[in-house]
Design a protein around this motif. Structure first.
Motif, short mmCIF file in Angstrom:
data_model
loop_
_atom_site.label_atom_id
_atom_site.label_comp_id
_atom_site.label_asym_id
_atom_site.label_seq_id
_atom_site.Cartn_x
_atom_site.Cartn_y
_atom_site.Cartn_z
N GLU A 65 0.85 -1.19 0.00
CA GLU A 65 0.00 0.00 0.00
C GLU A 65 0.89 1.24 0.00
N VAL A 66 0.75 2.03 -1.04
CA VAL A 66 1.53 3.26 -1.20
C VAL A 66 0.57 4.38 -1.54
N GLU A 67 0.67 5.49 -0.78
CA GLU A 67 -0.21 6.63 -1.03
C GLU A 67 0.57 7.75 -1.71
N PHE A 68 0.07 8.16 -2.87
CA PHE A 68 0.70 9.25 -3.61
C PHE A 68 0.00 10.56 -3.27
N GLN A 69 0.78 11.58 -3.01
CA GLN A 69 0.24 12.89 -2.69
C GLN A 69 0.12 13.69 -3.98
N ALA A 70 -0.90 13.30 -4.75
CA ALA A 70 -1.13 13.90 -6.07
C ALA A 70 -2.57 13.66 -6.46
N GLU A 71 -3.01 14.34 -7.52
CA GLU A 71 -4.36 14.15 -8.02
C GLU A 71 -4.50 12.79 -8.71
N MET A 72 -5.72 12.26 -8.71
CA MET A 72 -5.97 10.97 -9.33
C MET A 72 -5.57 10.99 -10.81
N SER A 73 -5.90 12.06 -11.52
CA SER A 73 -5.58 12.13 -12.95
C SER A 73 -4.07 12.05 -13.18
N THR A 74 -3.30 12.67 -12.29
CA THR A 74 -1.85 12.64 -12.41
C THR A 74 -1.31 11.24 -12.18
N VAL A 75 -1.83 10.58 -11.15
CA VAL A 75 -1.38 9.22 -10.83
C VAL A 75 -1.76 8.25 -11.95
N GLN A 76 -2.95 8.40 -12.50
CA GLN A 76 -3.41 7.50 -13.56
C GLN A 76 -2.55 7.63 -14.82
N GLN A 77 -1.99 8.81 -15.05
CA GLN A 77 -1.10 8.98 -16.19
C GLN A 77 0.20 8.21 -16.00
N LYS A 78 0.58 8.02 -14.75
CA LYS A 78 1.84 7.34 -14.44
C LYS A 78 1.66 5.84 -14.23
N LEU B 295 -4.38 6.23 -3.09
CA LEU B 295 -3.79 5.02 -2.52
C LEU B 295 -3.68 3.94 -3.60
N LEU B 296 -2.47 3.42 -3.76
CA LEU B 296 -2.23 2.29 -4.66
C LEU B 296 -2.10 1.02 -3.82
N GLN B 297 -2.91 0.02 -4.14
CA GLN B 297 -2.81 -1.29 -3.49
C GLN B 297 -2.52 -2.33 -4.56
N GLU B 298 -1.49 -3.12 -4.34
CA GLU B 298 -1.14 -4.14 -5.31
C GLU B 298 -0.37 -5.27 -4.63
N GLN B 299 -0.20 -6.35 -5.38
CA GLN B 299 0.57 -7.49 -4.91
C GLN B 299 1.86 -7.56 -5.72
N LEU C 133 6.89 11.16 -8.17
CA LEU C 133 5.71 11.63 -7.45
C LEU C 133 5.96 11.49 -5.95
N PRO C 134 5.51 12.45 -5.14
CA PRO C 134 5.64 12.29 -3.69
C PRO C 134 4.73 11.17 -3.18
N PHE C 135 5.23 10.36 -2.27
CA PHE C 135 4.42 9.24 -1.79
C PHE C 135 4.79 8.87 -0.36
N VAL C 136 3.88 8.13 0.27
CA VAL C 136 4.09 7.59 1.62
C VAL C 136 3.83 6.10 1.56
N ILE C 137 4.75 5.30 2.10
CA ILE C 137 4.58 3.85 2.13
C ILE C 137 3.84 3.47 3.41
N HIS C 138 2.67 2.87 3.26
CA HIS C 138 1.91 2.39 4.41
C HIS C 138 2.25 0.94 4.75
N HIS C 139 2.56 0.16 3.72
CA HIS C 139 2.83 -1.26 3.94
C HIS C 139 3.49 -1.83 2.69
N PRO C 140 4.48 -2.72 2.85
CA PRO C 140 5.03 -3.29 4.08
C PRO C 140 6.25 -2.50 4.54
#
Length: 205
Positions: A128-141, A157-161, A177-184
Motif C-alpha cells: 500500500e503506497v499513497e501518492f500525494q497527487a491528483e488521481m488524474s496525475t497518478v493515472q497517467q503514471k 492510494l495504490l494497493q497491489e501485490q 511523485l511524492p508518496f508515503v509507504i503504508h505497507h510493508p
C-alpha cells in the motif's frame, strides 16, 4: 484463407497482450508471437509440443486466450484440452506449434486478465503506497492493471501485490511523485537502501 496485412498482424498481437510492471521481460520469438496472436484473434485451436520444468515433453491441444509478460518470461494462457483446465505455457518452452483450422468459442465466464493477475499475485506481498497527487496525475503514471487506485483525503492510494520490494522501490522512485509507504515495512527499508546507494554514487570522488 485471407492473408492478414501487417497492420492486422500488429493489432492481433497488441490486443491480446497483458503486461505487468517492474519486470525485465525476455524478448519472445517474433514469429511465434505473431502466430499465437493470430490464432488468439481468430479463436483457432493450436497444437503444441511443450517442455515442462522437468524437461518432460507433452503434446497438447490448446484453445489460446492471451499472452502475458510475467516475472521475466512470456506466457500463453488458454484452455488445455489434455488437462481439461485453464493453463499457462511459457513461450520459450513451446518447442513446436501448429495452428489448426478448427475454431472454438471462448468461455464467456473466463476472464483472461483476472486469471493472469491471480497467477501473478500468488505468493506475493500486499503493498500500500499513497501518492500525494491528483488521481488524474497518478493515472497517467500508473495503469490500473498494476493495482487498485483509490482516492483518499490526502491523495491516491495504490494497493497491489508484488514479490520483489527492491524493484518496487526503484519503480516508485522512477515515477517522480511524492508518496508515503503504508505497507510493508520491508518496502520502506528497500527505499532507504536505494537512497543510500544514490547518495554514495552522487558523492563518490
Amino acid at each position: 484463407m485471407q492473408l492478414q496485412t501487417d497492420e492486422q498482424k500488429q493489432e492481433a498481437v497488441t490486443s491480446h497482450l497483458v503486461l505487468f510492471p517492474h519486470n525485465q521481460q525476455a524478448r519472445p520469438d517474433a514469429s511465434l508471437l505473431i502466430d499465437l496472436s493470430g490464432a488468439i484473434h481468430a479463436s483457432q485451436r493450436i497444437e503444441i509440443d511443450y517442455r515442462s520444468l522437468h524437461n518432460e515433453v507433452t503434446h497438447r491441444k490448446v484453445e489460446p486466450y492471451g499472452i502475458t509478460g510475467w516475472k521475466g518470461h512470456w506466457y500463453l494462457g488458454g484452455y488445455c484440452c489434455l488437462r481439461q483446465d485453464y493453463r499457462s505455457f511459457r513461450l520459450d518452452r513451446i518447442q513446436q506449434v501448429q495452428i489448426l483450422s478448427e475454431t472454438f468459442e471462448k468461455a464467456e465466464n473466463f476472464d483472461f486478465e483476472a486469471y493472469v493477475k491471480e497467477q501473478y499475485n500468488a505468493g506475493s506481498i500486499h503493498m500500500e503506497v499513497e501518492f500525494q497527487a491528483e488521481m488524474s496525475t497518478v493515472q497517467q503514471k500508473i495503469p490500473t492493471l498494476y493495482g487498485t487506485l483509490t482516492e483518499t483525503p490526502t491523495g491516491v492510494l495504490l494497493q497491489e501485490q508484488y514479490d520483489d520490494v527492491e524493484s518496487m522501490a526503484r519503480y516508485l522512485m522512477s515515477l517522480n511523485l511524492p508518496f508515503v509507504i503504508h505497507h510493508p515495512p520491508e518496502l520502506r527499508e528497500a527505499l532507504l537502501r536505494l537512497g543510500e546507494r544514490m547518495v554514495q554514487l552522487a558523492t563518490a570522488q
